[in-house]
Write an enzyme that holds these catalytic residues in place. Structure first.
Site, PDB file in Angstrom:
ATOM      1  N   ASP A 136      40.374  -2.616  49.537  1.00  0.00           N
ATOM      2  CA  ASP A 136      39.981  -3.069  48.204  1.00  0.00           C
ATOM      3  C   ASP A 136      38.966  -2.139  47.553  1.00  0.00           C
ATOM      4  OD1 ASP A 136      38.000  -3.765  50.039  1.00  0.00           O
ATOM      5  OD2 ASP A 136      37.854  -5.855  49.429  1.00  0.00           O
ATOM      6  N   GLY A 191      40.241  -8.519  51.732  1.00  0.00           N
ATOM      7  CA  GLY A 191      40.028  -8.092  50.347  1.00  0.00           C
ATOM      8  C   GLY A 191      41.200  -7.394  49.668  1.00  0.00           C
ATOM      9  N   PHE A 239      28.039  -5.410  42.143  1.00  0.00           N
ATOM     10  CA  PHE A 239      28.853  -6.209  43.057  1.00  0.00           C
ATOM     11  C   PHE A 239      29.989  -6.868  42.276  1.00  0.00           C
ATOM     12  CE2 PHE A 239      30.190  -9.509  45.911  1.00  0.00           C
ATOM     13  CZ  PHE A 239      30.180  -8.839  47.116  1.00  0.00           C
ATOM     14  N   VAL A 240      31.214  -6.554  42.659  1.00  0.00           N
ATOM     15  CA  VAL A 240      32.378  -7.028  41.907  1.00  0.00           C
ATOM     16  C   VAL A 240      33.201  -8.025  42.714  1.00  0.00           C
ATOM     17  CG1 VAL A 240      32.584  -5.020  40.393  1.00  0.00           C
ATOM     18  CG2 VAL A 240      33.667  -4.981  42.639  1.00  0.00           C
ATOM     19  N   ARG A 294      38.325 -14.724  44.984  1.00  0.00           N
ATOM     20  CA  ARG A 294      39.407 -13.799  45.355  1.00  0.00           C
ATOM     21  C   ARG A 294      40.628 -13.970  44.454  1.00  0.00           C
ATOM     22  NH1 ARG A 294      38.303 -11.377  50.370  1.00  0.00           N
ATOM     23  NH2 ARG A 294      37.155 -12.649  51.862  1.00  0.00           N
ATOM     24  N   ASP A 296      32.758   1.522  49.535  1.00  0.00           N
ATOM     25  CA  ASP A 296      31.352   1.300  49.216  1.00  0.00           C
ATOM     26  C   ASP A 296      30.522   2.285  50.055  1.00  0.00           C
ATOM     27  OD1 ASP A 296      29.250  -0.259  47.970  1.00  0.00           O
ATOM     28  OD2 ASP A 296      29.044  -1.407  49.806  1.00  0.00           O
ATOM     29  N   LYS A 341      32.886   3.043  44.675  1.00  0.00           N
ATOM     30  CA  LYS A 341      31.500   3.128  44.197  1.00  0.00           C
ATOM     31  C   LYS A 341      30.864   4.357  44.851  1.00  0.00           C
ATOM     32  CE  LYS A 341      30.554  -1.782  44.680  1.00  0.00           C
ATOM     33  NZ  LYS A 341      29.568  -2.760  45.170  1.00  0.00           N
TER      34      LYS A 341
HETATM   35  P1  IMP Z   1      32.036  -0.230  53.126  1.00  0.00           P
HETATM   36  O1  IMP Z   1      32.380  -0.268  54.590  1.00  0.00           O
HETATM   37  O2  IMP Z   1      30.560  -0.298  52.892  1.00  0.00           O
HETATM   38  O3  IMP Z   1      32.689   0.905  52.379  1.00  0.00           O
HETATM   39  O4  IMP Z   1      32.491  -1.587  52.512  1.00  0.00           O
HETATM   40  C1  IMP Z   1      33.738  -1.921  52.287  1.00  0.00           C
HETATM   41  C2  IMP Z   1      33.881  -3.413  52.290  1.00  0.00           C
HETATM   42  O5  IMP Z   1      32.715  -4.113  51.837  1.00  0.00           O
HETATM   43  C3  IMP Z   1      34.970  -3.751  51.317  1.00  0.00           C
HETATM   44  O6  IMP Z   1      36.236  -3.708  51.951  1.00  0.00           O
HETATM   45  C4  IMP Z   1      34.557  -5.134  50.855  1.00  0.00           C
HETATM   46  O7  IMP Z   1      35.068  -6.092  51.751  1.00  0.00           O
HETATM   47  C5  IMP Z   1      33.064  -5.135  50.926  1.00  0.00           C
HETATM   48  N1  IMP Z   1      32.473  -4.820  49.595  1.00  0.00           N
HETATM   49  C6  IMP Z   1      31.786  -3.729  49.247  1.00  0.00           C
HETATM   50  N2  IMP Z   1      31.406  -3.774  47.960  1.00  0.00           N
HETATM   51  C7  IMP Z   1      31.877  -4.944  47.474  1.00  0.00           C
HETATM   52  C8  IMP Z   1      31.826  -5.565  46.185  1.00  0.00           C
HETATM   53  O8  IMP Z   1      31.259  -5.080  45.192  1.00  0.00           O
HETATM   54  N3  IMP Z   1      32.433  -6.781  46.087  1.00  0.00           N
HETATM   55  C9  IMP Z   1      33.083  -7.375  47.133  1.00  0.00           C
HETATM   56  N4  IMP Z   1      33.167  -6.815  48.343  1.00  0.00           N
HETATM   57  C10 IMP Z   1      32.568  -5.606  48.523  1.00  0.00           C
HETATM   58 MG    MG Z   2      37.094  -5.486  52.838  1.00  0.00          MG
END
Ligand code: IMP
Ligand code: MG
Length: 178
Positions: free
Chosen positions: A103, A44, A155-156, A168, A106, A134
């Site tokens: 990227d 990402g 979701f982006v 992408r 979340d 987020k």
């Molecule tokens: P986390 O471990 O939940 O913080 O998620 C991080 C990963 O989830 C990011 O590096 C993305 O690959 C994916 N992700 C989370 N939210 C989004 C979104 O809104 N769009 C696309 N990928 C996302």
């Molecule tokens: Mg990622």
């Protein structure tokens, strides 16, 4: 084919990336003649990382670039929460000052996992940088040192981010509308 509604334009991204580069250059620790190791999390962050290292050069900070990949189990838009390092960096991490580039922040699980991995690898320091944050989605208590844009819980895609490996390539960040 779902439509994508633009949320953050390419121009807004470019200007913020330059701003982040100035922030990073202002605080980056130095280790003698060794350049800051920019560790870009695949897939990402590949677009953001490419723009960021060029902006860092423009801000007077030379960098070394390497990559790592994290995988979390789950489908396109949700994950089970289990993160693992699926591809390790090739650079030797011990005693390096590292800028971790992802990227989007979340749940926070990926960043927390990557941070712990770097600490175990004996880095001298880690700072983290994400294009998007987020905060309302956080499950693990973690923050990035540098954040491009805070966004709502939507979701982006685009600028490196995907929805089931699509979008992408978009030069902007947008929201998928089914
Ligand atoms: P986390 O471990 O939940 O913080 O998620 C991080 C990963 O989830 C990011 O590096 C993305 O690959 C994916 N992700 C989370 N939210 C989004 C979104 O809104 N769009 C696309 N990928 C996302
Ligand atoms: Mg990622």
């Amino acid at each position: 084919m779902p439509d994508v509604e633009q949320l953050i334009s390419a121009e807004q991204i470019a200007s913020r990336v330059a701003g982040i580069a100035r922030e990073v250059a202002g605080v980056a620790p130095r280790n003698g003649s060794e350049d800051l190791l920019v560790l870009v999390v695949l897939k990402g962050a590949f677009v953001f990382g490419g723009d960021l290292v060029r902006a860092l050069d423009g801000a007077g900070l030379p960098t070394e670039v390497d990559f790592m990949a994290l995988s979390s189990y789950g489908n396109a838009t949700t994950s089970s929460g289990e993160v693992r390092v699926s591809c390790e960096p090739r650079a030797t991490l011990a005693a390096r000052h590292v800028l971790l580039v992802d990227d989007i922040l979340d749940s926070g699980r990926s960043l927390a996992h990557a941070h712990a991995y770097l600490t175990r690898s004996g880095v001298a320091s880690t700072r983290s940088c994400v294009l998007l944050d987020k905060p309302s989605r956080r499950v693990v208590d973690v923050q990035a040192d540098h954040v491009g844009f805070e966004i709502e819980d939507r979701f982006v895609v685009g600028y490196g981010l995907d929805w089931a490996e699509r979008f992408r390539h978009l030069p902007y960040v947008g929201v998928v509308s089914p």
